[in-house]
Write a protein that holds these residues in place. Structure first.
Motif, PDB file in Angstrom:
ATOM      1  N   ARG A 387      -6.296  37.883   7.517  1.00 19.47           N
ATOM      2  CA  ARG A 387      -6.471  36.483   7.907  1.00 19.47           C
ATOM      3  C   ARG A 387      -7.583  36.284   8.931  1.00 19.47           C
ATOM      4  O   ARG A 387      -8.396  35.354   8.803  1.00 19.47           O
ATOM      5  CB  ARG A 387      -5.156  35.922   8.426  1.00 19.47           C
ATOM      6  N   GLU A 388      -7.620  37.120   9.959  1.00 18.43           N
ATOM      7  CA  GLU A 388      -8.584  36.900  11.037  1.00 18.43           C
ATOM      8  C   GLU A 388      -9.987  37.406  10.709  1.00 18.43           C
ATOM      9  O   GLU A 388     -10.960  36.965  11.334  1.00 18.43           O
ATOM     10  CB  GLU A 388      -8.100  37.582  12.321  1.00 18.43           C
ATOM     11  N   MET A 389     -10.103  38.300   9.734  1.00 17.66           N
ATOM     12  CA  MET A 389     -11.400  38.922   9.477  1.00 17.66           C
ATOM     13  C   MET A 389     -11.910  38.621   8.072  1.00 17.66           C
ATOM     14  O   MET A 389     -12.925  37.948   7.907  1.00 17.66           O
ATOM     15  CB  MET A 389     -11.287  40.435   9.726  1.00 17.66           C
ATOM     16  N   LEU A 390     -11.219  39.089   7.050  1.00 20.08           N
ATOM     17  CA  LEU A 390     -11.699  38.880   5.686  1.00 20.08           C
ATOM     18  C   LEU A 390     -11.692  37.407   5.307  1.00 20.08           C
ATOM     19  O   LEU A 390     -12.682  36.900   4.749  1.00 20.08           O
ATOM     20  CB  LEU A 390     -10.855  39.699   4.712  1.00 20.08           C
ATOM     21  N   ASP A 391     -10.601  36.706   5.587  1.00 25.23           N
ATOM     22  CA  ASP A 391     -10.545  35.277   5.251  1.00 25.23           C
ATOM     23  C   ASP A 391     -11.547  34.474   6.071  1.00 25.23           C
ATOM     24  O   ASP A 391     -12.007  33.413   5.636  1.00 25.23           O
ATOM     25  CB  ASP A 391      -9.134  34.731   5.473  1.00 25.23           C
ATOM     26  N   PHE A 392     -11.897  34.977   7.230  1.00 23.66           N
ATOM     27  CA  PHE A 392     -12.851  34.307   8.106  1.00 23.66           C
ATOM     28  C   PHE A 392     -14.282  34.452   7.594  1.00 23.66           C
ATOM     29  O   PHE A 392     -15.150  33.642   7.914  1.00 23.66           O
ATOM     30  CB  PHE A 392     -12.736  34.888   9.518  1.00 23.66           C
ATOM     31  N   GLY A 393     -14.529  35.507   6.805  1.00 23.67           N
ATOM     32  CA  GLY A 393     -15.852  35.685   6.225  1.00 23.67           C
ATOM     33  C   GLY A 393     -16.517  37.013   6.502  1.00 23.67           C
ATOM     34  O   GLY A 393     -17.658  37.238   6.087  1.00 23.67           O
ATOM     35  N   LEU A 394     -15.832  37.930   7.192  1.00 20.28           N
ATOM     36  CA  LEU A 394     -16.418  39.236   7.447  1.00 20.28           C
ATOM     37  C   LEU A 394     -16.485  40.059   6.160  1.00 20.28           C
ATOM     38  O   LEU A 394     -15.566  40.022   5.335  1.00 20.28           O
ATOM     39  CB  LEU A 394     -15.613  40.001   8.500  1.00 20.28           C
ATOM     40  N   SER A 395     -17.577  40.799   6.013  1.00 17.56           N
ATOM     41  CA  SER A 395     -17.745  41.678   4.856  1.00 17.56           C
ATOM     42  C   SER A 395     -17.551  43.144   5.198  1.00 17.56           C
ATOM     43  O   SER A 395     -17.638  44.003   4.318  1.00 17.56           O
ATOM     44  CB  SER A 395     -19.134  41.500   4.253  1.00 17.56           C
ATOM     45  N   GLY A 396     -17.316  43.432   6.470  1.00 19.00           N
ATOM     46  CA  GLY A 396     -17.115  44.814   6.884  1.00 19.00           C
ATOM     47  C   GLY A 396     -16.910  44.900   8.381  1.00 19.00           C
ATOM     48  O   GLY A 396     -17.030  43.899   9.096  1.00 19.00           O
ATOM     49  N   TRP A 397     -16.622  46.099   8.858  1.00 16.79           N
ATOM     50  CA  TRP A 397     -16.354  46.275  10.274  1.00 16.79           C
ATOM     51  C   TRP A 397     -16.302  47.760  10.626  1.00 16.79           C
ATOM     52  O   TRP A 397     -16.107  48.623   9.768  1.00 16.79           O
ATOM     53  CB  TRP A 397     -15.022  45.634  10.662  1.00 16.79           C
ATOM     54  N   MET A 398     -16.488  48.004  11.902  1.00 12.77           N
ATOM     55  CA  MET A 398     -16.185  49.310  12.463  1.00 12.77           C
ATOM     56  C   MET A 398     -14.693  49.365  12.719  1.00 12.77           C
ATOM     57  O   MET A 398     -14.156  48.558  13.477  1.00 12.77           O
ATOM     58  CB  MET A 398     -16.952  49.524  13.772  1.00 12.77           C
ATOM     59  N   ALA A 399     -14.005  50.298  12.070  1.00 19.63           N
ATOM     60  CA  ALA A 399     -12.577  50.534  12.307  1.00 19.63           C
ATOM     61  C   ALA A 399     -12.487  51.681  13.304  1.00 19.63           C
ATOM     62  O   ALA A 399     -12.383  52.847  12.942  1.00 19.63           O
ATOM     63  CB  ALA A 399     -11.859  50.859  10.999  1.00 19.63           C
ATOM     64  N   ASP A 400     -12.530  51.335  14.556  1.00 17.14           N
ATOM     65  CA  ASP A 400     -12.728  52.304  15.630  1.00 17.14           C
ATOM     66  C   ASP A 400     -11.425  52.996  16.016  1.00 17.14           C
ATOM     67  O   ASP A 400     -10.331  52.572  15.648  1.00 17.14           O
ATOM     68  CB  ASP A 400     -13.317  51.586  16.839  1.00 17.14           C
ATOM     69  N   PHE A 401     -11.572  54.069  16.788  1.00 17.67           N
ATOM     70  CA  PHE A 401     -10.469  54.807  17.402  1.00 17.67           C
ATOM     71  C   PHE A 401      -9.505  55.392  16.351  1.00 17.67           C
ATOM     72  O   PHE A 401      -9.904  55.664  15.240  1.00 17.67           O
ATOM     73  CB  PHE A 401      -9.736  53.931  18.412  1.00 17.67           C
TER      74      PHE A 401
END
Length: 686
Positions: A387-401
């Motif tokens: 909801r907060e990322m993909l639905d918002f429009g992000l196409s990718g991310w650093m999945a840290d830690f």
């Protein structure tokens, strides 16, 4: 062909294809030569911000002689009241066999096995190693952690970081360990356990595998070539979704400058850079700490930092540029999502109290989402990433830690944290992959991770090499990213990359223009080219700091974009075969012994040989061209080289890169000179 036990006087041999893999003996006098040893241990574990100090109070349990030997099973007799009976059993598999070791004494929680070694044998693997590609002569504990700053006990920076909080690291510390090794004798061995373990290759006669459990399972794989062996391991550990096509179409520009990031991006594009994505890890807000500029760990858009971000993402998408963000599996106690997770009971708890376990991440505290709770894992995948990322429009991310799971907490499923610790990065990767699949975006959206362990290959499509120092240092600088890619690639991780320019800037260590340029040249010839502003952006040069640096970055980004057809070919090959995009020289030229420990050049697929400049001030370097492989052509000069050792000019802007003269992609490679454009032979310097 089957593995089998063979009885010998005083013990047994484990045989495969005419060679002994294990040799267990009871000598007449003196100490026994044991393939299997047992013991009791009580660990002490100290963690400080992801850095661990682990000790063990160990008591050995002597193991007796073989009392029963069949072709598939061995029983070792115990000594009365002092040691357990031990059983070894062979289980045949499609690509080799598995060896199961069990004891009948519950007090036995330490096992060690010693595998016969040849004097001319080379060993590689161990997960994502940073300092040494060839593992011979050293011992490597398998425990996911912060790798440390400096990673060299003879370095002053490492000494300072050790004094400040066990944070200096060593040659073996890594975000992504894996108890798997590959031998030049065309076999691989994997320890199927998440417990603390160690791979010890310090004895040239025997490879020692230690594990903190009272049972163990070793899996052996055999093949007729190293590429086939790598493919078999990829089959075993799984393959993640391929990288999306847009990822290789230009550089991913990393900026964390709030609203100004969009303005700076336009400047970078105007300079002629090929850009596939804008990566703003600060989309969730920032914290200024003594370490540097960090993020607010409440995973949602902060409109005070990016007021018009939804419209800006749409505008970028129309121009063919994706927007990327940042997330990790912890929640800041001063954020709303922490309160929500605590109310739902989705956080890991203190061992004796029904209250969330709190971890100090350096001037702010966080709770740990408990991924052993299926509801919590689903909540994070849907509520946070979905909801907060993909639905918002992000196409990718650093999945840290993923490395910070303490060993004194309580988990939902009741599992031992000492066994869950190494598993945590895999559970974290699964949450990210599940979120993407839930939105139907597998193959379109993507993420990249630094942490890992056995099984992360099935979920994570892209590794990055962690938080290197912003320098050329031997154990924590630019060169370690090559070792990371090559070692992890052998175990089924097809794609790796790094923070262009490095990340860690402490105690006066800052980037130079030369470092940024050399790192851009390296990144252009890796699966993904992504810049990072580092932990102290204001103290360090960035890709747009000067016209000279920007022109060089833009040129290298165009080179990277020009490789897209070849990269897509390699990505498709990886999906079929499990072969990595970046490959050690020995993978295709195993008969040439000089490549066994070659870790400063690599193959990008079979058709490109990349020899980055890894020494400050160097304007030439030595390149090893494979023998009996035809001519290789310098991309920039057109010079043809046959097999052997060559001194090659390496001005800034022209890193030594060679293509096979008979490559099917020769036209694509030849066009890179035009895409790069004109760069001064001396290289641009401010």
């Amino acid at each position: 062909m089957n593995a089998r036990f063979v009885a010998v006087e005083g013990g047994f041999d484990l045989m495969w294809s005419g060679r002994a893999l294990l040799a267990h003996r009871q000598t007449v006098v003196g100490d026994p030569a044991r393939a299997v040893t047992c013991g009791m241990g009580e660990p002490t574990v100290e963690m400080h911000r992801g850095n661990f100090r682990i000790d063990d109070h160990y008591t050995p349990l002597p193991v007796g002689n073989a009392i029963e030997v069949s072709t598939t099973r061995v029983s070792l007799g115990g000594r009365p009241d002092t040691s357990p009976d031990v059983e070894l059993e062979i289980l045949q598999t499609a690509s080799g066999f598995a060896l199961e070791i069990t004891t009948n004494d519950p007090s036995c929680n330490r096992l060690a096995l010693e595998i016969c070694a040849a004097t001319d044998e080379s060993i590689w693997g161990g997960g994502e190693q940073m300092s040494y590609l060839r593992l011979n002569g050293r011992r490597y504990p398998m425990w996911t952690s912060e790798p440390g700053v400096g990673r060299d006990k003879a370095r002053e920076l490492t000494r300072i970081m050790d004094e400040e909080g066990m944070a200096g690291g060593d040659f073996w510390t890594t975000n992504y360990p894996q108890p798997t090794y590959i031998s030049s004798a065309l076999y691989a061995c994997h320890l199927d356990s998440t417990a603390w373990s160690a791979l010890d290759f310090s004895n040239p006669a025997r490879h020692r595998i230690e594990v903190w459990e009272g049972r163990a399972k070793l899996e052996f794989f055999f093949a007729d070539s190293l590429p086939s062996l790598v493919g078999a391991l990829s089959d075993r550990f799984g393959r993640a979704a391929p990288l999306p096509e847009w990822v290789v179409e230009g550089a991913i520009v990393g900026l964390k400058n709030g609203e100004q990031s969009l303005t700076r991006l336009e400047k970078i594009r105007a300079a002629g850079a090929a850009v596939s994505a804008l990566w703003c890890e600060d989309w969730v807000g920032v914290r200024e700490t003594s370490f540097g500029r960090r993020l607010f760990w409440d995973w949602r858009w902060r409109s005070d930092r990016y007021p018009d971000l939804p419209n800006q993402i749409e505008s970028l998408n129309r121009e063919g540029i994706r927007f990327l963000g940042y997330v990790n599996p912890y929640l800041a106690v001063d954020g709303g999502q922490y309160a929500e997770a605590a109310e739902l009971g989705y956080l890991a708890l203190q061992s004796e109290v029904d209250a969330p376990y709190i971890v100090d991440f350096g001037e702010f505290d966080c709770g740990i989402v408990d991924f052993t709770n299926p509801l919590a894992a689903e909540w994070f995948a849907d509520r946070i990433i979905g909801r907060e990322m993909l639905d918002f429009g992000l196409s990718g991310w650093m999945a840290d830690f993923g490395e910070y799971l303490p060993t004194d907490l309580r988990l939902h499923d009741g599992s031992d944290p000492m066994l869950a610790h190494n598993l945590w990065p895999v559970l974290w990767a699964e949450v990210n992959a599940r979120a993407i699949a839930s939105r139907g975006k597998t193959g379109d959206a993507t993420f990249f991770m630094r942490a890992g362990f056995t099984g992360v290959q099935a979920y994570c499509p892209l590794l990055w090499a962690g938080d290197q120092c912003v320098d050329f240092s031997r154990h924590d600088g630019i060169g370690t990213t090559i070792v990371a890619a090559l070692s992890s690639g052998l175990l089924g991780n097809s794609a790796s990359h790094s923070d262009l320019g490095g990340y860690t800037s402490l105690h006066g260590l800052v980037r130079t223009a030369e470092l940024l340029m050399r790192w851009a040249e390296l990144s252009a010839f890796t699966p993904v080219m992504r810049s990072h502003e580092g932990n102290r952006p204001d103290d360090n040069l960035q890709v747009d700091s000067t016209p000279e640096i920007l022109a060089h970055f833009a040129a290298m980004s165009r080179v990277h974009a020009g490789l897209a057809p070849y990269m897509r070919h390699l990505i498709a090959e990886a999906a079929r075969s499990g072969l990595p995009l970046q490959r050690p020289m020995f993978l295709h030229y195993a008969d040439q012994v000089e490549f066994a420990d070659c870790q400063d050049q690599y193959l990008l697929g079979p058709d490109l040989l990349v020899a980055p400049v890894l020494e400050e001030g160097a304007r030439e370097r030595t390149v090893l061209i494979p023998q009996d492989s035809g001519d290789w052509v310098n991309l920039w000069s057109g010079e043809r080289l046959a097999g052997g050792r060559h001194g090659v000019a390496a001005p800034l802007g022209s890193p030594p890169v060679f293509m096979r003269a008979d490559s099917a992609f020769a036209e694509i490679f030849a066009a890179l000179v035009h895409k790069r454009g004109s760069i001064s032979p001396e290289g641009p310097l401010p």
